[in-house]
Design an enzyme around this catalytic site. Structure first.
Site, PDB file in Angstrom:
ATOM      1  N   ARG A   3       0.838  -1.213   0.000  1.00 48.21           N
ATOM      2  CA  ARG A   3       0.000   0.000   0.000  1.00 48.21           C
ATOM      3  C   ARG A   3       0.866   1.252   0.000  1.00 48.21           C
ATOM      4  NH1 ARG A   3      -4.116   0.252   4.869  1.00 48.21           N
ATOM      5  NH2 ARG A   3      -5.170  -1.397   3.714  1.00 48.21           N
ATOM      6  N   ARG A  24      -2.067   6.942   9.577  1.00 50.73           N
ATOM      7  CA  ARG A  24      -2.172   6.433   8.199  1.00 50.73           C
ATOM      8  C   ARG A  24      -2.250   7.594   7.199  1.00 50.73           C
ATOM      9  NH1 ARG A  24      -4.184   1.177   8.129  1.00 50.73           N
ATOM     10  NH2 ARG A  24      -3.420   0.038   9.945  1.00 50.73           N
ATOM     11  N   LYS A  66      -4.171   1.671  14.675  1.00 53.43           N
ATOM     12  CA  LYS A  66      -4.110   2.635  13.573  1.00 53.43           C
ATOM     13  C   LYS A  66      -4.738   3.974  13.968  1.00 53.43           C
ATOM     14  CE  LYS A  66      -6.712  -0.337  11.177  1.00 53.43           C
ATOM     15  NZ  LYS A  66      -7.560  -0.950  10.158  1.00 53.43           N
ATOM     16  N   LYS A  71      -6.264   7.735  12.005  1.00 53.81           N
ATOM     17  CA  LYS A  71      -6.594   8.291  10.689  1.00 53.81           C
ATOM     18  C   LYS A  71      -7.036   9.752  10.774  1.00 53.81           C
ATOM     19  CE  LYS A  71      -7.768   3.767   8.983  1.00 53.81           C
ATOM     20  NZ  LYS A  71      -8.779   2.872   8.401  1.00 53.81           N
ATOM     21  N   CYS A 119     -15.064  -2.911  -0.928  1.00 54.60           N
ATOM     22  CA  CYS A 119     -13.689  -3.223  -0.505  1.00 54.60           C
ATOM     23  C   CYS A 119     -13.189  -4.445  -1.293  1.00 54.60           C
ATOM     24  CB  CYS A 119     -13.668  -3.503   0.994  1.00 54.60           C
ATOM     25  SG  CYS A 119     -14.379  -5.110   1.398  1.00 54.60           S
ATOM     26  N   CYS A 154      -8.225 -10.361   0.829  1.00 54.13           N
ATOM     27  CA  CYS A 154      -8.297  -9.986   2.246  1.00 54.13           C
ATOM     28  C   CYS A 154      -8.511 -11.205   3.145  1.00 54.13           C
ATOM     29  CB  CYS A 154      -9.431  -8.992   2.462  1.00 54.13           C
ATOM     30  SG  CYS A 154      -9.553  -8.536   4.198  1.00 54.13           S
ATOM     31  N   CYS A 209     -16.750  -7.913   5.275  1.00 57.18           N
ATOM     32  CA  CYS A 209     -16.815  -8.206   6.712  1.00 57.18           C
ATOM     33  C   CYS A 209     -17.192  -6.917   7.425  1.00 57.18           C
ATOM     34  CB  CYS A 209     -15.467  -8.754   7.211  1.00 57.18           C
ATOM     35  SG  CYS A 209     -14.273  -7.477   7.647  1.00 57.18           S
ATOM     36  N   CYS A 230     -14.315  -1.089   5.702  1.00 54.95           N
ATOM     37  CA  CYS A 230     -13.204  -0.444   4.991  1.00 54.95           C
ATOM     38  C   CYS A 230     -13.642   0.575   3.945  1.00 54.95           C
ATOM     39  CB  CYS A 230     -12.304  -1.487   4.344  1.00 54.95           C
ATOM     40  SG  CYS A 230     -11.332  -2.375   5.568  1.00 54.95           S
TER      41      CYS A 230
HETATM   42 FE1  SRM Z   1      -9.347  -1.412   6.017  1.00 52.60          FE
HETATM   43  C1  SRM Z   1      -8.158  -4.070   7.683  1.00 52.60           C
HETATM   44  C2  SRM Z   1      -8.396  -2.794   3.131  1.00 52.60           C
HETATM   45  C3  SRM Z   1      -9.783   1.566   4.536  1.00 52.60           C
HETATM   46  C4  SRM Z   1     -11.215  -0.373   8.695  1.00 52.60           C
HETATM   47  N1  SRM Z   1      -8.355  -3.115   5.514  1.00 52.60           N
HETATM   48  C5  SRM Z   1      -7.908  -4.077   6.372  1.00 52.60           C
HETATM   49  C6  SRM Z   1      -7.048  -5.118   5.672  1.00 52.60           C
HETATM   50  C7  SRM Z   1      -5.619  -4.657   5.738  1.00 52.60           C
HETATM   51  C8  SRM Z   1      -7.237  -6.579   6.119  1.00 52.60           C
HETATM   52  C9  SRM Z   1      -6.350  -7.112   7.202  1.00 52.60           C
HETATM   53  O1  SRM Z   1      -6.184  -6.474   8.252  1.00 52.60           O
HETATM   54  O2  SRM Z   1      -5.858  -8.238   7.021  1.00 52.60           O
HETATM   55  C10 SRM Z   1      -7.638  -4.958   4.238  1.00 52.60           C
HETATM   56  C11 SRM Z   1      -6.724  -5.351   3.074  1.00 52.60           C
HETATM   57  C12 SRM Z   1      -7.570  -5.954   1.978  1.00 52.60           C
HETATM   58  C13 SRM Z   1      -6.873  -6.131   0.688  1.00 52.60           C
HETATM   59  O3  SRM Z   1      -6.830  -7.281   0.207  1.00 52.60           O
HETATM   60  O4  SRM Z   1      -6.405  -5.170   0.110  1.00 52.60           O
HETATM   61  C14 SRM Z   1      -8.139  -3.541   4.287  1.00 52.60           C
HETATM   62  N2  SRM Z   1      -9.026  -0.740   4.202  1.00 52.60           N
HETATM   63  C15 SRM Z   1      -8.734  -1.484   3.109  1.00 52.60           C
HETATM   64  C16 SRM Z   1      -8.858  -0.673   1.831  1.00 52.60           C
HETATM   65  C17 SRM Z   1      -7.870  -1.068   0.747  1.00 52.60           C
HETATM   66  C18 SRM Z   1     -10.311  -0.811   1.335  1.00 52.60           C
HETATM   67  C19 SRM Z   1     -10.620  -0.202  -0.008  1.00 52.60           C
HETATM   68  O5  SRM Z   1     -11.566  -0.702  -0.626  1.00 52.60           O
HETATM   69  O6  SRM Z   1     -10.020   0.763  -0.426  1.00 52.60           O
HETATM   70  C20 SRM Z   1      -8.669   0.742   2.406  1.00 52.60           C
HETATM   71  C21 SRM Z   1      -7.238   1.189   2.450  1.00 52.60           C
HETATM   72  C22 SRM Z   1      -7.132   2.641   2.800  1.00 52.60           C
HETATM   73  C23 SRM Z   1      -5.733   3.210   2.749  1.00 52.60           C
HETATM   74  O7  SRM Z   1      -5.259   3.576   1.671  1.00 52.60           O
HETATM   75  O8  SRM Z   1      -5.123   3.352   3.814  1.00 52.60           O
HETATM   76  C24 SRM Z   1      -9.189   0.543   3.824  1.00 52.60           C
HETATM   77  N3  SRM Z   1     -10.244   0.290   6.568  1.00 52.60           N
HETATM   78  C25 SRM Z   1     -10.415   1.379   5.761  1.00 52.60           C
HETATM   79  C26 SRM Z   1     -11.383   2.270   6.334  1.00 52.60           C
HETATM   80  C27 SRM Z   1     -11.897   3.553   5.707  1.00 52.60           C
HETATM   81  C28 SRM Z   1     -11.045   4.743   6.048  1.00 52.60           C
HETATM   82  O9  SRM Z   1      -9.958   4.614   6.598  1.00 52.60           O
HETATM   83  O10 SRM Z   1     -11.481   5.858   5.757  1.00 52.60           O
HETATM   84  C29 SRM Z   1     -11.800   1.703   7.529  1.00 52.60           C
HETATM   85  C30 SRM Z   1     -12.903   2.258   8.464  1.00 52.60           C
HETATM   86  C31 SRM Z   1     -12.433   3.395   9.284  1.00 52.60           C
HETATM   87  C32 SRM Z   1     -11.777   2.909  10.530  1.00 52.60           C
HETATM   88  O11 SRM Z   1     -10.557   2.728  10.519  1.00 52.60           O
HETATM   89  O12 SRM Z   1     -12.486   2.674  11.523  1.00 52.60           O
HETATM   90  C33 SRM Z   1     -11.064   0.459   7.668  1.00 52.60           C
HETATM   91  N4  SRM Z   1      -9.582  -2.116   7.931  1.00 52.60           N
HETATM   92  C34 SRM Z   1     -10.448  -1.593   8.853  1.00 52.60           C
HETATM   93  C35 SRM Z   1     -10.471  -2.435  10.012  1.00 52.60           C
HETATM   94  C36 SRM Z   1     -11.302  -2.201  11.301  1.00 52.60           C
HETATM   95  C37 SRM Z   1     -10.503  -1.487  12.306  1.00 52.60           C
HETATM   96  C38 SRM Z   1     -11.188  -1.445  13.640  1.00 52.60           C
HETATM   97  O13 SRM Z   1     -11.269  -0.369  14.225  1.00 52.60           O
HETATM   98  O14 SRM Z   1     -11.599  -2.478  14.141  1.00 52.60           O
HETATM   99  C39 SRM Z   1      -9.601  -3.515   9.727  1.00 52.60           C
HETATM  100  C40 SRM Z   1      -9.269  -4.715  10.642  1.00 52.60           C
HETATM  101  C41 SRM Z   1      -8.126  -4.436  11.528  1.00 52.60           C
HETATM  102  O15 SRM Z   1      -7.501  -3.378  11.498  1.00 52.60           O
HETATM  103  O16 SRM Z   1      -7.856  -5.338  12.314  1.00 52.60           O
HETATM  104  C42 SRM Z   1      -9.073  -3.286   8.418  1.00 52.60           C
HETATM  105 FE1  SF4 Z   2     -11.233  -7.041   4.300  1.00 50.01          FE
HETATM  106 FE2  SF4 Z   2     -13.322  -6.573   5.819  1.00 50.01          FE
HETATM  107 FE3  SF4 Z   2     -11.776  -4.542   5.052  1.00 50.01          FE
HETATM  108 FE4  SF4 Z   2     -13.308  -5.731   3.311  1.00 50.01          FE
HETATM  109  S1  SF4 Z   2     -14.017  -4.623   5.104  1.00 50.01           S
HETATM  110  S2  SF4 Z   2     -11.142  -5.234   3.015  1.00 50.01           S
HETATM  111  S3  SF4 Z   2     -13.308  -7.826   3.976  1.00 50.01           S
HETATM  112  S4  SF4 Z   2     -11.155  -6.186   6.364  1.00 50.01           S
END
Ligand code: SRM
Ligand code: SF4
Length: 567
Positions: A82, A151, A216, A218, A437, A443, A482, A486
């Site tokens: 990333r 981030r 993390k 943000k 996502c 993922c 899930c 994201c």
């Molecule tokens: Fe996310 C984890 C993809 C934005 C909340 N996110 C992940 C992981 C890394 C899975 C993992 O931990 O094993 C995913 C990788 C999937 C893949 O195959 O690429 C993943 N997140 C993404 C992306 C690529 C989704 C997308 O469609 O674009 C986004 C990358 C953004 C970036 O450039 O940095 C992405 N993730 C977000 C957002 C939206 C935002 O940041 O505005 C959220 C919700 C906001 C928040 O943080 O609360 C988000 N991602 C999560 C979470 C839940 C965190 C929590 O508080 O519990 C996880 C799980 C974790 O961290 O354990 C997670």
């Molecule tokens: Fe993976 Fe869940 Fe984030 Fe989708 S929402 S990229 S399934 S961690």
């Protein structure tokens, strides 16, 4: 004394295993250098945690798990990489470098993320170092794109030349630099050819300390009329107050977040709350204070509760503000009355304020690829080579080609047709306002499909909305594999959240500008029933809406019980 109320710098008695990995990592080094040199296709458990801070996730091809030819074989490991791109700003040559790397070391696609970044998928461990190194040669970085640090900092993408946008973009750069980890590990491991002799150099991490943040963190900037960065989902948001065309300060919001776990009431999405008003000069100090508060008071025992939103929720705004004050040398003043009113997509042709134009291309779920007659990747290669535009990525996973002369218009229009890419005005409103996502196959946390499933759901919804005469309504649909949210799934009019296999949980009642949470509408809906289930409510909306009432507003007006009663 509760964990959260411990004084600054105190070490809690119980800590999650990741805390120990960080503490013993010698500032994020672990055994990464040795592990990279080993002829094994994946990292050990500790290094698997540490590479996140370097911008990569170890994944395995989940389709390959089900491949009968691979029965009994070990997982097909590969890596997501990333890039952290403040405000989504990319030059033409950076874009072309990433595109080349995607073909050379990844799966031939580029993925625009929901935070204005780029992701590569499918990189083998043997190519990881070269991939990260080449990303750095074009002056992009992956450092801190993942991991327990700040981030990517988001800022509204365009119009470029408008002073308010410029200022927020440059503030995004300032904060990104200020909060980048200072450890030399990244440089040593990925960019330096020379083996490091003796003990590694340990530097001062003045903001994070040696165990970094509990989780993390943000940050995003937004304008009242441009909340395309979804300020309310951020740990820290700055909502600009504009007077006479200039930003006079920001409402500082804290404690937003989306992630939750099905069936765990201790976890929930949360809308950020306004804490104070800060002047532009106070932004860096204000942000640093919030990060330090999180560092000292975030939950380091339970990673599911380790986000700033739980500190704010458990304390309340008053106590949060009081504690924040102790980290600051200036007095906090109450937030101003500023409402969020708009969420522009920025797609299509627009003047950018200096006589030049930008053109926004809507990209389905952010995936830049060639597939059959749809040759978006080649189209972008050619346009970027030809026009040398500056580029902006949007939080809606779209791309803007900027700094264009008016004469570029016919070329772009023609090329879009040749390469089978729809112009935004030919795309339905529901698709333009949709996000998914990546989910399966990359993922590891996905319970269900999202990116691969949403296009068919949107096709069905488009047909139904047309039939109901609702095709001119702006209805946002966001889908995740899930409950982690994201694509900020719980703020949209409709949220579709992977539950298990082909079963999903449906949410309704968010809104287009992303200023409130949706509510659970129906659980365990099979994929084939998602649209028919939604249509029952959409049909009632058609019949009983008030003039100009948006779908999410109507759902909120009726309330969860009545909406649930429709199915
Ligand atoms: Fe996310 C984890 C993809 C934005 C909340 N996110 C992940 C992981 C890394 C899975 C993992 O931990 O094993 C995913 C990788 C999937 C893949 O195959 O690429 C993943 N997140 C993404 C992306 C690529 C989704 C997308 O469609 O674009 C986004 C990358 C953004 C970036 O450039 O940095 C992405 N993730 C977000 C957002 C939206 C935002 O940041 O505005 C959220 C919700 C906001 C928040 O943080 O609360 C988000 N991602 C999560 C979470 C839940 C965190 C929590 O508080 O519990 C996880 C799980 C974790 O961290 O354990 C997670
Ligand atoms: Fe993976 Fe869940 Fe984030 Fe989708 S929402 S990229 S399934 S961690």
């Amino acid at each position: 004394m509760s964990f959260e109320s411990q004084p600054q710098g105190a070490v809690p008695s119980k800590r999650s295993p990741v805390e120990l990995v960080k503490e013993n990592s010698l500032q994020l080094r672990g055994a990464l250098t040795a592990d990279l040199a080993r002829d094994v296709d994946h990292f050990n458990e500790q290094d698997k945690q540490l590479i996140k801070f370097h911008g990569s996730y170890q994944q395995d091809d989940r389709d390959a798990r089900k491949d009968p030819k691979r029965l009994g074989a070990s997982k097909h490991y590969n890596f997501m990489v990333r890039c952290k791109i403040p405000g989504g700003k990319v030059t033409a040559s950076q874009y072309l470098t990433l595109d080349r790397i995607a073909g050379q070391y990844a799966n031939g696609t580029l993925r625009i993320t929901s935070r204005q970044g780029f992701q590569l998928h499918g990189v083998l461990k043997s190519n990881l170092k070269q991939t990260i190194r080449e990303i750095n040669t074009c002056l992009l970085t992956t450092l801190g794109a993942c991991g327990d640090v700040n981030r990517n900092v988001m800022a509204p993408a365009a119009p470029l030349a408008t002073p308010t946008y410029r200022e927020m973009q440059s503030m995004a750069d300032v904060l990104a630099r200020h909060f980048a980890p200072r450890s030399k590990a990244y440089h040593e491991i990925w960019l330096n050819d020379e083996p490091v002799a003796g003990a590694p150099e340990i530097v001062d991490e003045p903001i994070y300390g040696n165990v970094y943040l509990p989780r993390k963190f943000k940050i995003a900037f937004a304008l009242p009329e441009d909340n395309s960065t979804d300020l309310f989902a951020q740990d820290l948001g700055f909502l600009a107050h504009v007077e006479n065309g200039a930003i006079v300060g920001y409402n500082l919001y804290a404690g937003g977040g989306m992630g939750m776990t099905h069936g765990n009431a201790n976890t929930f999405p949360y809308i950020a709350k306004a804490i104070a008003f800060v002047t532009p000069e106070q932004v860096v100090a204000g942000a640093e204070a919030v990060i330090k508060l999180f560092r000292d008071h975030g939950n380091r025992a339970d990673r599911k509760r380790a986000r700033l939103k739980y500190v704010l929720h458990d304390w309340g705004v008053e106590r949060f503000r009081d504690v924040l004050q102790t980290y600051l040398s200036f007095p906090l003043v109450p937030p101003r009355d500023i409402a969020v009113t708009g969420f522009p997509l920025h797609v299509g042709w627009h003047e950018q304020g200096d006589g030049k134009y930008f053109y926004g291309i809507s990209i389905e779920n952010g995936r830049i690829k060639d597939e059959g007659d749809y040759r978006l990747r080649t189209l972008l290669q050619k346009l970027v080579e030809n026009l040398q535009p500056s580029i902006r990525l949007t939080p809606m996973q779209d791309i803007l080609l900027c700094d264009l002369p008016p004469s570029a218009k016919p070329l772009i229009n023609r090329m879009l047709t040749v390469y089978g890419v729809a112009k935004p005005d030919k795309i339905s409103l529901v698709q333009l306002h949709s996000l998914a996502c990546p989910a399966i196959p990359t993922c590891g946390l996905a319970l269900s499909e999202a990116e691969r499933a949403l296009p068919a759901i949107i096709d069905q919804l488009e047909a139904e909305l047309l039939r109901l005469g609702l095709d001119k309504e702006k209805i946002s649909v966001r889908m995740t594999g899930c409950p982690n949210g994201c694509v900020r799934t719980y703020q949209s009019d409709i949220g579709i959240v992977g539950r298990s296999g082909d079963k999903y949980t449906l949410f309704v009642g968010g809104n287009l500008v992303g200023s409130r949470l949706s509510f659970l509408f129906k659980d365990l809906v099979p994929m084939h029933d998602i649209v028919p289930t939604l249509v029952r409510v959409l049909d009632d909306y058609r019949q009983h809406r008030q003039p100009d009432e948006a779908f999410g507003d109507y759902c909120q007006r009726l309330g969860a019980d009545k909406i649930r009663g429709m199915v």
